[in-house]
Scaffold this motif. Structure first.
Motif, PDB file in Angstrom:
ATOM      1  N   PRO A  45      -7.896 -19.033  -8.300  1.00  0.00           N
ATOM      2  CA  PRO A  45      -8.899 -20.281  -8.623  1.00  0.00           C
ATOM      3  C   PRO A  45     -10.263 -19.710  -8.746  1.00  0.00           C
ATOM      4  CG  PRO A  45      -7.690 -21.047  -6.990  1.00  0.00           C
ATOM      5  CD  PRO A  45      -7.036 -19.918  -7.028  1.00  0.00           C
ATOM      6  N   GLN A  46     -11.274 -19.686  -9.417  1.00  0.00           N
ATOM      7  CA  GLN A  46     -12.528 -19.308  -9.358  1.00  0.00           C
ATOM      8  C   GLN A  46     -13.322 -19.967  -8.216  1.00  0.00           C
ATOM      9  OE1 GLN A  46     -15.043 -21.797  -9.510  1.00  0.00           O
ATOM     10  NE2 GLN A  46     -16.922 -20.382  -9.702  1.00  0.00           N
ATOM     11  N   ALA A  50     -15.197 -17.132  -5.888  1.00  0.00           N
ATOM     12  CA  ALA A  50     -16.501 -17.215  -5.761  1.00  0.00           C
ATOM     13  C   ALA A  50     -17.177 -17.644  -4.546  1.00  0.00           C
ATOM     14  CB  ALA A  50     -17.005 -18.413  -6.748  1.00  0.00           C
ATOM     15  N   GLY A  51     -16.147 -18.555  -3.684  1.00  0.00           N
ATOM     16  CA  GLY A  51     -16.741 -18.859  -2.492  1.00  0.00           C
ATOM     17  C   GLY A  51     -16.626 -17.910  -1.438  1.00  0.00           C
ATOM     18  N   LEU A  71     -23.775  -7.911  -5.180  1.00  0.00           N
ATOM     19  CA  LEU A  71     -23.312  -9.153  -4.997  1.00  0.00           C
ATOM     20  C   LEU A  71     -23.939 -10.288  -5.331  1.00  0.00           C
ATOM     21  CD1 LEU A  71     -20.860 -10.152  -3.214  1.00  0.00           C
ATOM     22  CD2 LEU A  71     -22.267  -9.877  -1.340  1.00  0.00           C
ATOM     23  N   ASP A  72     -25.092 -10.278  -5.419  1.00  0.00           N
ATOM     24  CA  ASP A  72     -26.091 -11.518  -5.889  1.00  0.00           C
ATOM     25  C   ASP A  72     -25.757 -11.523  -7.207  1.00  0.00           C
ATOM     26  OD1 ASP A  72     -27.083  -9.180  -6.447  1.00  0.00           O
ATOM     27  OD2 ASP A  72     -29.115  -9.998  -6.210  1.00  0.00           O
ATOM     28  N   GLU A  73     -25.613 -10.757  -8.147  1.00  0.00           N
ATOM     29  CA  GLU A  73     -25.387 -10.878  -9.544  1.00  0.00           C
ATOM     30  C   GLU A  73     -23.887 -11.534  -9.646  1.00  0.00           C
ATOM     31  OE1 GLU A  73     -26.900  -6.854 -11.549  1.00  0.00           O
ATOM     32  OE2 GLU A  73     -26.442  -6.583  -9.576  1.00  0.00           O
ATOM     33  N   THR A  74     -23.110 -11.031  -9.000  1.00  0.00           N
ATOM     34  CA  THR A  74     -21.466 -11.316  -8.871  1.00  0.00           C
ATOM     35  C   THR A  74     -21.660 -12.878  -8.734  1.00  0.00           C
ATOM     36  OG1 THR A  74     -20.610  -9.173  -8.426  1.00  0.00           O
ATOM     37  CG2 THR A  74     -19.251 -11.133  -8.037  1.00  0.00           C
ATOM     38  N   VAL A  75     -22.235 -13.424  -7.597  1.00  0.00           N
ATOM     39  CA  VAL A  75     -21.946 -14.649  -7.194  1.00  0.00           C
ATOM     40  C   VAL A  75     -22.578 -15.834  -8.498  1.00  0.00           C
ATOM     41  CG1 VAL A  75     -23.225 -16.475  -5.648  1.00  0.00           C
ATOM     42  CG2 VAL A  75     -22.428 -14.480  -4.680  1.00  0.00           C
ATOM     43  N   ALA A  76     -23.681 -15.214  -8.902  1.00  0.00           N
ATOM     44  CA  ALA A  76     -24.174 -15.865 -10.188  1.00  0.00           C
ATOM     45  C   ALA A  76     -23.024 -15.735 -11.300  1.00  0.00           C
ATOM     46  CB  ALA A  76     -25.644 -15.353 -10.691  1.00  0.00           C
ATOM     47  N   LEU A  78     -20.055 -15.405 -11.318  1.00  0.00           N
ATOM     48  CA  LEU A  78     -18.887 -16.115 -10.892  1.00  0.00           C
ATOM     49  C   LEU A  78     -19.022 -17.826 -10.951  1.00  0.00           C
ATOM     50  CD1 LEU A  78     -17.094 -14.382  -8.015  1.00  0.00           C
ATOM     51  CD2 LEU A  78     -16.445 -14.182 -10.395  1.00  0.00           C
ATOM     52  N   ALA A  79     -20.303 -18.230 -10.734  1.00  0.00           N
ATOM     53  CA  ALA A  79     -20.507 -19.666 -11.072  1.00  0.00           C
ATOM     54  C   ALA A  79     -20.281 -20.299 -12.217  1.00  0.00           C
ATOM     55  CB  ALA A  79     -22.024 -19.984 -10.318  1.00  0.00           C
ATOM     56  N   ARG A  80     -20.588 -19.088 -13.229  1.00  0.00           N
ATOM     57  CA  ARG A  80     -20.500 -19.679 -14.681  1.00  0.00           C
ATOM     58  C   ARG A  80     -18.990 -19.669 -15.242  1.00  0.00           C
ATOM     59  NH1 ARG A  80     -24.654 -15.405 -15.344  1.00  0.00           N
ATOM     60  NH2 ARG A  80     -23.259 -14.221 -16.342  1.00  0.00           N
ATOM     61  N   HIS A  81     -18.142 -19.450 -14.292  1.00  0.00           N
ATOM     62  CA  HIS A  81     -16.733 -19.664 -14.579  1.00  0.00           C
ATOM     63  C   HIS A  81     -15.920 -20.793 -13.978  1.00  0.00           C
ATOM     64  CE1 HIS A  81     -16.860 -16.012 -17.308  1.00  0.00           C
ATOM     65  NE2 HIS A  81     -17.864 -15.588 -16.481  1.00  0.00           N
ATOM     66  N   ARG A  82     -16.739 -21.938 -13.586  1.00  0.00           N
ATOM     67  CA  ARG A  82     -16.094 -22.844 -12.819  1.00  0.00           C
ATOM     68  C   ARG A  82     -14.646 -23.310 -13.791  1.00  0.00           C
ATOM     69  NH1 ARG A  82     -21.469 -24.227 -11.288  1.00  0.00           N
ATOM     70  NH2 ARG A  82     -21.679 -23.970  -9.203  1.00  0.00           N
TER      71      ARG A  82
END
Length: 131
Positions: A45-46, A50-51, A71-76, A78-82
């Motif tokens: 699960p995303q 993401a967590g 890593l900062d870009e990755t977090v952003a 992944l947040a778009r794929h909830r």
């Protein structure tokens, strides 16, 4: 020579590493230099990946001990794929100085993000990553 475990759902990882994050170019270079590449078949699960990425970013920023890229870009990203299922993978540089994490869509055909962490020391054989 780079090793990439071939699966029907896993296209050429090097070709997939375009400009999703700033870690993509160094990850491509690591593969060209003989890095080990592994992508897991399991979907996760995303919220889980993401967590983990967000926690890694917070800890890295708080400690300031490790060099990270993307890593900062990755977090952003992944947040778009909830609510989605994702696949993950790794690139372990041949010199063992860099370790990259790959994030794919559920089918493994689209690379969403890539982040890299520079290890503070070269791991011994017993410290090597084993899934």
């Amino acid at each position: 020579m780079a090793t990439e475990d071939e699966h029907p759902w896993q296209p050429n990882i090097t070709a997939m590493l375009t400009d999703q994050t700033s870690a993509c170019k160094p990850a491509r270079e690591a593969i060209a230099a003989g890095a080990e590449v592994k992508v897991w078949d399991d979907e996760v699960p995303q919220w889980m990946v993401a967590g983990i990425a967000a926690t890694r970013l917070r800890r890295t920023l708080a400690r300031g001990l490790q060099e990270v890229i993307g890593l900062d870009e990755t977090v952003a990203i992944l947040a778009r794929h909830r609510g989605e299922q994702l696949r993950t993978g790794i690139i372990d540089a041949a010199d063992q100085l860099w370790f990259f994490t790959l994030y794919f869509d559920a089918t493994g055909t689209e690379l969403l993000a890539c982040s890299g962490v520079k290890r503070s020391r070269q791991p011994s054989t017993k410290d090597s990553f084993t899934p």
